[in-house]
Design an enzyme around this catalytic site. Structure first.
Site, mmCIF file in Angstrom:
data_model
loop_
_atom_site.group_PDB
_atom_site.id
_atom_site.type_symbol
_atom_site.label_atom_id
_atom_site.label_comp_id
_atom_site.label_asym_id
_atom_site.label_seq_id
_atom_site.Cartn_x
_atom_site.Cartn_y
_atom_site.Cartn_z
ATOM 1 N N SER A 193 -2.428 10.739 4.688
ATOM 2 C CA SER A 193 -1.919 12.019 4.183
ATOM 3 C C SER A 193 -0.669 12.461 4.949
ATOM 4 O O SER A 193 -0.466 12.095 6.110
ATOM 5 C CB SER A 193 -2.989 13.096 4.311
ATOM 6 O OG SER A 193 -3.122 13.466 5.670
ATOM 7 N N GLU A 204 3.716 5.932 5.427
ATOM 8 C CA GLU A 204 3.548 5.864 3.970
ATOM 9 C C GLU A 204 2.571 6.979 3.637
ATOM 10 O O GLU A 204 1.371 6.854 3.856
ATOM 11 C CB GLU A 204 3.033 4.473 3.592
ATOM 12 C CG GLU A 204 3.352 4.088 2.174
ATOM 13 C CD GLU A 204 2.226 4.405 1.246
ATOM 14 O OE1 GLU A 204 2.219 5.545 0.701
ATOM 15 O OE2 GLU A 204 1.352 3.548 1.067
ATOM 16 N N ALA A 210 -9.805 2.899 8.247
ATOM 17 C CA ALA A 210 -10.545 4.141 7.993
ATOM 18 C C ALA A 210 -12.018 3.914 8.305
ATOM 19 O O ALA A 210 -12.553 2.827 8.050
ATOM 20 C CB ALA A 210 -10.382 4.529 6.524
ATOM 21 N N CYS A 237 -1.869 6.585 -3.626
ATOM 22 C CA CYS A 237 -0.751 7.489 -3.316
ATOM 23 C C CYS A 237 0.279 7.514 -4.437
ATOM 24 O O CYS A 237 1.045 8.457 -4.547
ATOM 25 C CB CYS A 237 -0.039 7.046 -2.039
ATOM 26 S SG CYS A 237 -1.134 6.966 -0.651
#
Ligand code: SIN
Length: 474
Positions: free
Chosen positions: A225, A246, A172, A280
């Site tokens: 997401s 995932e 990220a 998550c």
């Protein structure tokens, strides 16, 4: 701190860079290369070129190099933890735990590298033999999230490398430093250059397109997401790439009236407030049976009020910032909408004075299933608490979501434990436990929470192809 400059990102031109900010303070802590598409393409070619030697090394040679990497990571645990806290915000104690968790995947898969067994299948004819072998799938690409900047990388690249694949990771853009540090340590451990490459970029769509459509890459793995995962999965279809996803979650956390309430509160705290609610698998909806509702809410709210909010690097902090302003705005909107629909903020319910990216740890009572917050992945330190009457009602509510990653429940009746465990439509279920993650167990979801499993003996299978060989004329 680790010396990370000039050793890594060997293919970056260095002419273009982007800043990395500490979410607790807003300070710019580093600049990293904003790699061009040409540089990412070069990385893909280099991964392809590095693959034969790595794949053809003995499994025990790959395992030994990976174990050296593991040991170096643990030797640098404190520095890596400080990098994680600086770029992602989580409290230092959690960051130290993440380094050990991340390293555990490398150790586990280094061991698994030596256990990639094939099969002999009883033949249907006397002069033939049927053999099955497993081989490295090819070059692997991965896109990893900011909430676990170390562990989500190692959980993907360790099985890939153990299987004999080379890997390219795009971390990220808010947390590239941990990824770069991992690459530096891999090189120091003697893992050959280009077996693991990190590509940092501010162009997620363009790089994502390359990593999901380039024909050289045979396997793609993503954590993030559900919306982005669906798009990436469609892109993988263009070259029929194997994909692991995932994705998002909406975990129910159920407390039955025969539960140990103190244990349930302790489980709720770790499940909900780890990384300020930004995982998550964080409990997202708390369903508490009528008879114990008030007692649970009172004890839970007291524990939440005792959390120490602040910069993750400060002594004693137990709840850090959210990753950015957009996250704070999203959580603020969800809480305001729920409160205006009749929910009550027993504790918290507002932004926190510690800084722009902080939200106060919150418990909402009187939440009803039809409220908007029920279907949202909150990804923040907010716990909506619902009341329910019986098992059938709570199973129906718990499963009423397109997600199916993790679920938790607290109960002591053995029959109920088995019934509920089996009825929950989730990939992972914590029974009387609020934390389920470990390298030895399969992590992953059903429904729109994903495809494939990471960690455990199942985790390496996604990086292997099965080849059937029929030997005749014997
Ligand atoms: C995640 O939030 O995606 C990972 C959480 C974990 O591994 O425990």
């Amino acid at each position: 701190m680790l010396e990370i400059e000039n050793k890594s990102l060997l293919r970056a031109s260095g002419t273009n860079s982007f800043p990395v900010e500490n979410p607790a303070t807003g300070d710019v802590i580093a600049h990293v290369p904003n790699m061009t598409e040409a540089e990412v393409l070069t990385a893909i070619e280099a991964a392809d070129a590095a693959m034969p030697a790595w794949r053809d090394a003995l499994a025990k040679e790959r395992a030994a190099a990976m174990m050296r990497w593991h040991d170096l990571i643990m030797a640098n645990q404190e520095d890596l933890a400080r990098i994680i806290t600086a770029e992602c915000g989580k409290p230092l104690a959690e960051a130290r735990g993440e380094v050990a968790y991340g390293a555990s995947f490398i150790q586990w898969f280094a061991e698994e590298a030596k256990r990639v067994y094939g099969d002999m299948i009883p033949s249907t004819l006397p002069n033939k033999r049927i053999m099955v072998i497993k081989q490295a799938i090819g070059v692997v690409s991965a896109i990893t999230p900011w909430n676990f900047p170390v562990a989500m990388i190692t959980r993907k690249v360790a099985p890939a490398m153990a299987a004999g694949c080379t890997a390219i990771v795009r971390p990220a853009e808010s947390t590239p430093l941990s990824a770069i540090a991992l690459e530096v340590l891999a090189l120091e451990a003697g893992i050959p250059k280009d077996v693991l490459q990190v590509v940092t970029s501010l162009k997620p769509q363009k790089v994502g397109e390359l990593l999901t459509t380039h024909p050289t890459i045979r396997k793609f793995s993503f954590t993030g997401s559900t919306a982005v995962g669906k798009q990436l999965l469609m892109q993988c279809a263009s070259t029929v790439k194997k994909a692991s996803m995932e994705l998002g979650g909406n975990a129910p956390f159920i407390v039955f009236d025969d539960a140990d309430i103190d244990a349930a509160v302790a489980g709720a705290m770790v499940s909900k407030y780890r990384n300020a609610g930004q995982t998550c698998v964080c409990a997202n909806r708390f369903y508490v049976q009528e008879g114990v509702y008030d007692a649970f809410v009172e004890k839970f709210a007291a524990a939440v009020a005792a959390l120490k909010v602040g910069d993750g690097a400060a002594e004693g902090t137990t709840c850090g910032p959210l990753i950015n302003q957009a996250a704070v705005e999203k959580v603020t909107g969800l809480v305001e909408t729920a409160v205006s629909a009749g929910a009550k903020a027993v504790v918290g319910g507002t932004k926190h004075e510690a800084g722009d990216n902080f939200y106060a740890p919150t418990v909402l009572s009187n939440v009803r299933h039809e409220m908007d917050i029920t279907q949202a992945e909150i990804f923040g330190p907010v716990a909506p608490v619902y009341s329910f009457k019986d098992e059938a009602e709570v199973i129906q509510c718990a499963n009423d979501t397109p997600y199916g990653l993790a679920a938790y429940f607290y109960a002591r009746d053995l029959g109920r434990v088995f019934r509920v465990m089996e009825a929950l439509e989730y990939g992972m279920v914590g029974v009387n436990e609020g934390i389920i993650s470990t390298e030895v167990a399969p992590f992953g979801g059903v429904k729109e929470s994903g495809l494939g499993r990471e960690g455990s003996r199942y985790g390496i299978e996604d990086y292997l192809e099965i080849k059937y060989c029929l030997l005749g004329g014997l």
